[in-house]
Enzyme design. Structure first.
Site, short mmCIF file in Angstrom:
data_model
loop_
_atom_site.label_atom_id
_atom_site.label_comp_id
_atom_site.label_asym_id
_atom_site.label_seq_id
_atom_site.Cartn_x
_atom_site.Cartn_y
_atom_site.Cartn_z
N ARG A 123 -8.45 3.97 9.74
CA ARG A 123 -8.90 5.35 9.98
C ARG A 123 -10.35 5.32 10.46
O ARG A 123 -11.00 4.28 10.42
CB ARG A 123 -8.77 6.18 8.70
CG ARG A 123 -9.65 5.66 7.58
CD ARG A 123 -9.60 6.56 6.36
NE ARG A 123 -10.36 5.94 5.28
CZ ARG A 123 -10.42 6.42 4.06
NH1 ARG A 123 -9.75 7.51 3.74
NH2 ARG A 123 -11.13 5.82 3.14
N ASN A 161 -14.25 13.90 7.47
CA ASN A 161 -14.17 13.35 6.11
C ASN A 161 -15.14 12.19 5.98
O ASN A 161 -15.14 11.28 6.80
CB ASN A 161 -12.75 12.83 5.82
CG ASN A 161 -12.59 12.46 4.36
OD1 ASN A 161 -12.75 13.32 3.49
ND2 ASN A 161 -12.32 11.20 4.08
N GLU A 162 -15.98 12.27 4.96
CA GLU A 162 -16.93 11.18 4.69
C GLU A 162 -17.47 10.59 5.99
O GLU A 162 -17.30 9.39 6.27
CB GLU A 162 -16.28 10.09 3.83
CG GLU A 162 -16.03 10.54 2.41
CD GLU A 162 -15.58 9.41 1.49
OE1 GLU A 162 -15.18 8.34 1.98
OE2 GLU A 162 -15.64 9.60 0.27
N GLU A 319 -14.51 14.71 -4.29
CA GLU A 319 -13.57 13.66 -4.69
C GLU A 319 -14.15 12.85 -5.82
O GLU A 319 -15.34 12.53 -5.81
CB GLU A 319 -13.36 12.65 -3.55
CG GLU A 319 -12.66 13.14 -2.32
CD GLU A 319 -12.53 12.00 -1.29
OE1 GLU A 319 -12.59 10.80 -1.66
OE2 GLU A 319 -12.40 12.31 -0.10
N TRP A 327 -9.65 0.04 -3.95
CA TRP A 327 -10.45 -0.70 -2.97
C TRP A 327 -11.49 -1.60 -3.60
O TRP A 327 -12.34 -2.13 -2.89
CB TRP A 327 -11.08 0.27 -1.97
CG TRP A 327 -11.66 1.52 -2.59
CD1 TRP A 327 -11.03 2.73 -2.68
CD2 TRP A 327 -12.93 1.68 -3.22
NE1 TRP A 327 -11.84 3.65 -3.32
CE2 TRP A 327 -13.02 3.03 -3.66
CE3 TRP A 327 -14.02 0.84 -3.47
CZ2 TRP A 327 -14.14 3.54 -4.33
CZ3 TRP A 327 -15.13 1.35 -4.13
CH2 TRP A 327 -15.18 2.68 -4.55
N GLU A 367 -3.24 3.50 0.16
CA GLU A 367 -3.79 4.04 -1.09
C GLU A 367 -2.72 4.33 -2.13
O GLU A 367 -2.93 5.13 -3.04
CB GLU A 367 -4.64 5.27 -0.76
CG GLU A 367 -5.87 4.85 0.04
CD GLU A 367 -6.81 5.97 0.41
OE1 GLU A 367 -6.33 7.08 0.68
OE2 GLU A 367 -8.03 5.72 0.44
N LYS A 368 -1.58 3.63 -2.01
CA LYS A 368 -0.49 3.95 -2.95
C LYS A 368 -0.82 3.52 -4.38
O LYS A 368 -0.23 4.03 -5.33
CB LYS A 368 0.84 3.36 -2.48
CG LYS A 368 0.88 1.86 -2.29
CD LYS A 368 2.26 1.46 -1.76
CE LYS A 368 2.36 -0.02 -1.44
NZ LYS A 368 1.43 -0.42 -0.34
N HIS A 370 -3.85 3.92 -5.64
CA HIS A 370 -5.00 4.72 -6.05
C HIS A 370 -4.49 5.86 -6.93
O HIS A 370 -3.54 6.54 -6.58
CB HIS A 370 -5.68 5.29 -4.79
CG HIS A 370 -7.03 5.89 -5.01
ND1 HIS A 370 -7.22 7.02 -5.78
CD2 HIS A 370 -8.24 5.52 -4.55
CE1 HIS A 370 -8.52 7.31 -5.78
NE2 HIS A 370 -9.16 6.42 -5.04
#
Ligand code: GAL
Length: 681
Positions: A123, A161-162, A319, A327, A367-368, A370
């Site tokens: 991303r 985002n970020e 968040e 991560w 991110e599964k 997370h």
């Protein structure tokens, strides 16, 4: 203002107070079949969720091809959320460009200092300065704003985002062109640039703007001022992009507040947030715990700094995690109580919204593993029960919404230019860690039970009786004057090694260090004495120094030596000094003392200012006290920093959260946070 967002949230549903703290998450319904969406809204209501961020990574779904748009699914999601009484912080969806765009326009892809392209597949694979990317992204922003401008669920805009998380430094040709434009605006002439960059050194003199490049991989250390300016430019380039999205949104929806999520946390450094904060309607932050001995001090530090960036006004925690992330080298699950404690510590430092990444834990993708508010295990889980309990707590804390931070007597100065400049290469040591030094001072103050505010150099520094400025490396002439005036007017300044050494161009103030504050401090350093990894020196007050020493000569008759070096290269010389300046003082700490050493030293440094803990003697260090102030109330947050039960005596007030007071005694279980309301005096 975040209050605009809060007042746009629907009230009345489930007996909600009209104005309360926001609670929710990033919500990514495009990862789930339609029937899950209805379940989601039901569970959100059960958990007390009243706001979600939608569409952050939805570009490819919304615009499947250059001239195709698919809003039907998002319309439905927005309607469902609205029917459920949940407000939407709607993303502009520009964070991750879709494959059709990067295939048609590979020239949007960022390039590293080594000349490697960052390919699509993850991303944020876009150059902040790419005109092609900007054109496509702003087209999407306009479509989003036109489509949802009147939707009743819309409470705020979430730009990208970020920004800068993965793409802060881009060394492409687009970046080179934009860097030159930025440099022309900063310096006007090549002569001024050549002077600022010190290009007489190593035959670097430029005779044409086109010769200037980003500091790409070079044979040796690139020019330090070029490196520093590239950092400034890179932050400005993303700020400029943020403004471009914001301007489209403000044009179409002038009444909807605009935010973007910052990353004030360990491990990020490239974005100059105090500078960005002025561009948005309210500050939002993301924070993730890095497990370790100072992890919750770091959380408190980051939340405190976010408050400083927001000028003490309430901000939005966009968040954090309910439990593990995905991560870190080992992704540690949170213990019972951590979820609520972490959230409430952010509220203590001014968050008026508590949100998580993400609502429902993904079953596929990077991110599964997370954590999320609804875990893989589903609603019948301890985690979802903790999420629901936190929702109830946040409702009970409704009166806190809108209150600001009550200034502490001690301020810790955090300065992006000094951070960037002090950690550059080709310096006396590569062991210097700007953020860690500031965090150590903060931890030591927490250990002594003394409240402190993190402040930036843009803040009114005179609000604090004591200013601690660790490694304030870059001190332009104006700042030196401001600090001198501060101490002359009764302020107590404490600074450290490698401070006040350079001006805004990273040129050394000559005549002996720390040149910009030498006279104020009443000392002179002819040579630095960095220490090797693991090497320490003993001070004669029993503390131990590491990383750095200075060869100090006292130059003013009134400079007091508070501690001297007993061992090491400066044995017999001063290590810690203080010079009175009228009713104020200026102190200097020339080595890294760490949390233990600073805890021992601080009472002596704070003595002249008369700063002491506001906590009862027995609980100092065990409890973190934070205060927020509203129109007619003060809110005291007491957080148990330990894993044992702590009892705090001598309290009065209405308990908004926590166990009732027993004759003024508050019992805090391990990691508990209690909130008391008192009338404002
Ligand atoms: C943030 C990001 C989220 C998610 C999260 C995981 O950096 O904004 O999209 O990736 O980290 O911790």
């Amino acid at each position: 203002m975040i209050s605009t967002l809060l007042s746009r949230l629907r009230s009345g549903a489930d007996g909600d107070p009209a104005h309360r703290l926001a609670y929710g998450a990033d919500y990514n319904p495009e990862q789930w079949p339609r029937d899950v969406w209805e379940q989601d809204v039901r569970l959100m209501r059960e958990a007390g969720v009243n706001v979600v961020s939608v569409g952050i990574f939805s570009w490819a779904r919304i615009q499947p091809a250059e001239d195709q748009w698919d809003f039907a699914w998002l319309d439905e999601v927005m309607d469902l959320l609205h029917e459920g009484g949940i407000g939407v912080d709607l993303a502009t969806a520009t964070a991750s460009p879709p494959p059709w765009l990067s295939t048609a326009h590979p020239e949007i892809l960022p390039v590293t200092a080594n000349g490697e392209t960052l390919w699509p597949g993850a991303r944020q694979h876009w150059r902040p300065t790419s005109p092609v990317f900007r054109e496509h992204a702003l087209r999407l922003v306009r479509e989003m704003a036109d489509r949802y401008k009147d939707h009743p669920a819309l409470v705020a805009w979430h730009v990208s985002n970020e920004l800068g998380c993965h793409n802060i430094y881009d060394y492409s040709d687009d970046a080179a062109r934009a860097f030159r434009v930025w440099l022309r605006a900063r310096y006007g002439t090549l002569a001024a640039l050549n002077h600022a960059w010190g290009t007489a050194f190593w035959s670097q003199r430029y005779s044409d703007w086109e010769q200037i490049l980003p500091p790409r991989l070079a044979a040796s250390h690139p020019n330090p001022t070029q490196q520093l300016d590239f950092k400034r430019f890179s932050s400005d380039a993303l700020k400029d992009y943020l403004r471009a999205e914001r301007d489209v949104l403000r044009e179409i929806t002038p009444d909807v507040p605009v935010t973007t999520n910052f990353m004030v946390m360990g491990g990020t450094k490239g974005m100059n947030y105090p500078d960005w904060a002025e561009e948005i309607d309210f500050v939002s932050n993301d924070h993730y715990v890095h497990p370790g001995p100072q992890d919750r001090d770091e959380l408190s530090f980051s939340a405190n700094l976010t408050s400083g960036i927001a000028g003490g006004r309430p901000w939005f925690l966009m968040e954090h995690s309910t439990s593990a992330v995905n991560w870190q080298p080992v992704n540690v699950a949170k213990r019972p109580g951590d979820l609520a404690r972490d959230s409430l510590l952010h509220v203590a430092h001014g968050a008026d919204a508590v949100c998580f990444f993400q609502w429902r834990q993904s079953s596929a993708g990077a991110e599964k593993y997370h954590s999320a508010m609804v875990p893989h295990a589903g609603e019948d889980s301890e985690l979802f029960r903790a999420v629901t309990a936190l929702g109830a707590t946040l409702k009970a804390l409704a009166p806190v919404a809108g209150s600001e931070r009550e200034p502490a007597r001690v301020g810790i100065v955090y300065d992006w230019d000094s951070w960037w400049a002090s950690e550059q290469d080709s310096h006396p040591t590569s062991l210097l860690d700007y953020r860690q030094e500031a965090l150590d001072w903060y931890s030591a103050l927490l250990g002594l039970g003394i409240r402190a505010d993190l402040v930036t150099t843009r803040a009114d520094l005179t609000r604090h009786q004591v200013l601690i400025a660790p490694v304030l490396h870059m001190v332009p002439a104006d700042l030196a004057k401001e600090l001198t005036r501060y101490t002359e007017q009764g302020g107590h300044l404490i600074t450290t090694y490698f401070s006040a050494v350079v001006d805004e161009n990273d040129h050394v103030w000559l005549g002996g260090y720390p040149g910009a504050l030498r006279d104020l401090l009443g000392l002179r350093v002819e040579e630095f004495g960095p220490l090797l990894p693991g090497e320490t020196v003993a001070l004669d007050d029993t503390t131990t120094g590491s990383v750095w020493t200075d060869r100090i000569t006292v130059t003013a008759p009134d400079t007091e030596v508070l501690a001297g070096y007993r061992t090491g290269p400066q044995a017999g010389r001063p290590a810690v000094t203080r010079r009175p300046t009228g009713s104020g003082s200026a102190a200097y700490v020339s080595t890294r003392l760490g949390v233990e050493g600073l805890t021992a030293l601080l009472p002596r440094l704070l003595g002249p200012a008369g700063v002491e803990s506001e906590l009862p003697a027995g609980v100092r260090g065990l409890v973190e006290l934070t205060v927020r102030r509203g129109a007619d109330s003060r809110f005291l947050f007491l957080a148990n920093r330990t894993d044992a039960t702590v009892q705090v005596p001598g309290l009065a007030g209405e308990v908004l959260h926590g166990t009732p007071l027993a004759h003024g005694l508050l019992t805090l279980g391990p990691r508990d946070v209690a909130v008391l309301r008192r009338p404002a005096d």
